[in-house]
Design a protein around this motif. Structure first.
Motif, PDB file in Angstrom:
ATOM      1  N   GLU A   1      27.613  29.423  60.630  1.00  0.00           N
ATOM      2  CA  GLU A   1      27.171  29.850  59.291  1.00  0.00           C
ATOM      3  C   GLU A   1      28.071  29.349  58.170  1.00  0.00           C
ATOM      4  O   GLU A   1      28.439  30.097  57.255  1.00  0.00           O
ATOM      5  N   CYS A   2      28.423  28.084  58.242  1.00  0.00           N
ATOM      6  CA  CYS A   2      29.182  27.455  57.160  1.00  0.00           C
ATOM      7  C   CYS A   2      28.212  27.181  56.006  1.00  0.00           C
ATOM      8  O   CYS A   2      27.043  26.879  56.231  1.00  0.00           O
ATOM      9  N   ASP A   3      28.734  27.250  54.802  1.00  0.00           N
ATOM     10  CA  ASP A   3      27.905  26.976  53.624  1.00  0.00           C
ATOM     11  C   ASP A   3      27.774  25.462  53.439  1.00  0.00           C
ATOM     12  O   ASP A   3      28.747  24.782  53.104  1.00  0.00           O
ATOM     13  N   LEU A   4      26.586  24.959  53.648  1.00  0.00           N
ATOM     14  CA  LEU A   4      26.384  23.509  53.558  1.00  0.00           C
ATOM     15  C   LEU A   4      25.772  23.091  52.215  1.00  0.00           C
ATOM     16  O   LEU A   4      25.497  21.909  51.994  1.00  0.00           O
ATOM     17  N   ALA A   5      25.596  24.051  51.320  1.00  0.00           N
ATOM     18  CA  ALA A   5      24.981  23.743  50.022  1.00  0.00           C
ATOM     19  C   ALA A   5      25.681  22.608  49.259  1.00  0.00           C
ATOM     20  O   ALA A   5      25.005  21.785  48.645  1.00  0.00           O
ATOM     21  N   PRO A   6      27.029  22.514  49.295  1.00  0.00           N
ATOM     22  CA  PRO A   6      27.669  21.460  48.491  1.00  0.00           C
ATOM     23  C   PRO A   6      27.448  20.034  49.014  1.00  0.00           C
ATOM     24  O   PRO A   6      27.828  19.084  48.340  1.00  0.00           O
ATOM     25  N   TYR A   7      26.862  19.898  50.189  1.00  0.00           N
ATOM     26  CA  TYR A   7      26.849  18.571  50.838  1.00  0.00           C
ATOM     27  C   TYR A   7      25.423  18.021  50.880  1.00  0.00           C
ATOM     28  O   TYR A   7      24.802  17.926  51.941  1.00  0.00           O
ATOM     29  N   SER A   8      24.912  17.640  49.721  1.00  0.00           N
ATOM     30  CA  SER A   8      23.490  17.287  49.661  1.00  0.00           C
ATOM     31  C   SER A   8      23.185  15.991  50.412  1.00  0.00           C
ATOM     32  O   SER A   8      22.113  15.853  50.996  1.00  0.00           O
ATOM     33  N   THR A   9      24.112  15.048  50.415  1.00  0.00           N
ATOM     34  CA  THR A   9      23.847  13.787  51.126  1.00  0.00           C
ATOM     35  C   THR A   9      23.876  14.030  52.639  1.00  0.00           C
ATOM     36  O   THR A   9      23.033  13.510  53.382  1.00  0.00           O
TER      37      THR A   9
ATOM     38  N   TYR B   1      37.553  27.902  61.386  1.00  0.00           N
ATOM     39  CA  TYR B   1      36.431  27.019  61.641  1.00  0.00           C
ATOM     40  C   TYR B   1      35.896  26.435  60.324  1.00  0.00           C
ATOM     41  O   TYR B   1      35.742  25.223  60.167  1.00  0.00           O
ATOM     42  N   ARG B   2      35.653  27.353  59.377  1.00  0.00           N
ATOM     43  CA  ARG B   2      35.035  26.932  58.121  1.00  0.00           C
ATOM     44  C   ARG B   2      35.975  26.086  57.264  1.00  0.00           C
ATOM     45  O   ARG B   2      35.525  25.220  56.518  1.00  0.00           O
ATOM     46  N   HIS B   3      37.264  26.337  57.387  1.00  0.00           N
ATOM     47  CA  HIS B   3      38.234  25.529  56.638  1.00  0.00           C
ATOM     48  C   HIS B   3      38.121  24.046  57.014  1.00  0.00           C
ATOM     49  O   HIS B   3      38.070  23.172  56.148  1.00  0.00           O
ATOM     50  N   TRP B   4      38.087  23.762  58.317  1.00  0.00           N
ATOM     51  CA  TRP B   4      38.072  22.353  58.753  1.00  0.00           C
ATOM     52  C   TRP B   4      36.718  21.698  58.511  1.00  0.00           C
ATOM     53  O   TRP B   4      36.645  20.490  58.236  1.00  0.00           O
ATOM     54  N   ILE B   5      35.645  22.516  58.595  1.00  0.00           N
ATOM     55  CA  ILE B   5      34.325  21.983  58.219  1.00  0.00           C
ATOM     56  C   ILE B   5      34.327  21.618  56.733  1.00  0.00           C
ATOM     57  O   ILE B   5      33.912  20.521  56.346  1.00  0.00           O
ATOM     58  N   ALA B   6      34.803  22.523  55.891  1.00  0.00           N
ATOM     59  CA  ALA B   6      34.777  22.291  54.442  1.00  0.00           C
ATOM     60  C   ALA B   6      35.639  21.081  54.083  1.00  0.00           C
ATOM     61  O   ALA B   6      35.227  20.212  53.313  1.00  0.00           O
TER      62      ALA B   6
END
Lengths: 214, 214
Positions: free
Chosen positions: B180-188, B132-137
């Protein structure tokens, strides 16, 4: 000059080639070899941060990504012959048939997903093929039911001229054949595909006809 | 009465709810419980042979499938406020951003795929989450690069009014948060999502606000 960055076996590039051919537009092709990973090279990432093909560069320098968005753009800029019907209900039907392929079947079976199955999940060839065929069977069963059951189906997916739906169908059938999926149950899909393939615009867009075909 | 057959947690139904709300259209909701498999019941298959939600039935009795096709139909029949820009290049950009989510991220992470991973491929919870997290990232990295790098991005994905791209983004972020994917890198992505959520049309379309929310 309109330039298509693509790959001969990419379904999504194949859709755009059909659209360009149907519109009678001249275009140059620049191959991006997906098997060699060229889509992740800097030159391609500069064109498309998603690292995918196709990308279309128009002669005005506009750069477009995502095959369905590209095809709709071509249809808006070059209205004849139309890739969408004139009525809103017809357009919704054609888009929904196109999206049945582009949002439900193709995303599960493209190269990056098959690579994940093999490299990350350590699936063997049989399990990979079963995955591929599962999503083809599920999607084509639904698509066949719609095409066979809905009155708006004609010689093509919608009426008697090719639309965005046929542009998605034919490349997906090509891929299903490549993975030796059983297409016997889908007589309407086979009939429409055969008809499309008899047209020069579709025949000349086929993977085997491209400059980068191996 | 316009009727939406959907499910509170379905991303695709969520997109259509936002579109209906932005257009100020009244609609009834009929829940189809995906976890209980109701999408495969005869009543739903009669509405949509693909056995999916959403399906929209208009007050004229037109029945539509595929969320993006439904949203474009609503936009054509009820032009204000517009979900697509007035210029062809802008429309292509918005559609390509919408399709980046709808053709590249969401199809890999929806319920039927996660079920296949668990039941057919016998993946454990960790491997399913990693998928799941791979494709989100992968998808969000590309989307963030586009949104942060392209001049046409505004308060929303394209300019300063919500478009089809925002309709796809917000449900995908909701799902990423659920897993619970880490969304920190995606500020926009985070900035635009927050802005969208401040609008009533988006807030009232949220899964937790639906009649079938558990």
């Amino acid at each position: 000059m309109t330039t298509l960055y693509g790959y001969f076996r990419s379904s999504a590039a194949y859709r755009v080639r059909i659209a360009l051919n149907l519109k009678g537009l001249d275009y140059a092709q620049v191959p991006v070899n997906l098997v060699k990973g060229e889509q992740r090279f800097d030159a391609n990432l500069a064109r498309n941060p998603q690292g995918l093909v196709p990308v279309l560069e128009t002669d005005e320098g506009v750069r477009l990504a995502q095959s369905l968005a590209i095809c709709e753009y071509l249809d808006e800029r070059h209205p004849e012959p139309a890739l969408l019907p004139a009525d809103a209900e017809g357009r919704a039907r054609v888009r929904s048939l196109a999206q049945l392929v582009a949002c439900e079947i193709h995303p599960l079976n493209n190269l990056k997903v098959l690579k994940y199955l093999v490299h990350e999940l350590k699936l063997d060839d049989d399990a990979k093929l079963a995955w591929y065929r599962h999503w083809i069977a599920e999607g084509f069963t639904a698509l066949e039911a719609r095409l066979a059951g809905e009155a708006a189906t004609g010689v093509f997916c919608h009426g008697d001229t090719p639309t965005l739906a046929d542009l998605c169908l034919v490349p997906q059938v090509f891929n299903a054949e490549r993975f030796e999926c059983d297409l016997a149950p889908y007589s309407t899909i086979r009939r429409i595909t055969e008809r499309c393939r008899s047209l020069k615009a579709f025949a000349e867009a086929a993977p085997g006809e491209q400059p980068d075909a191996g």
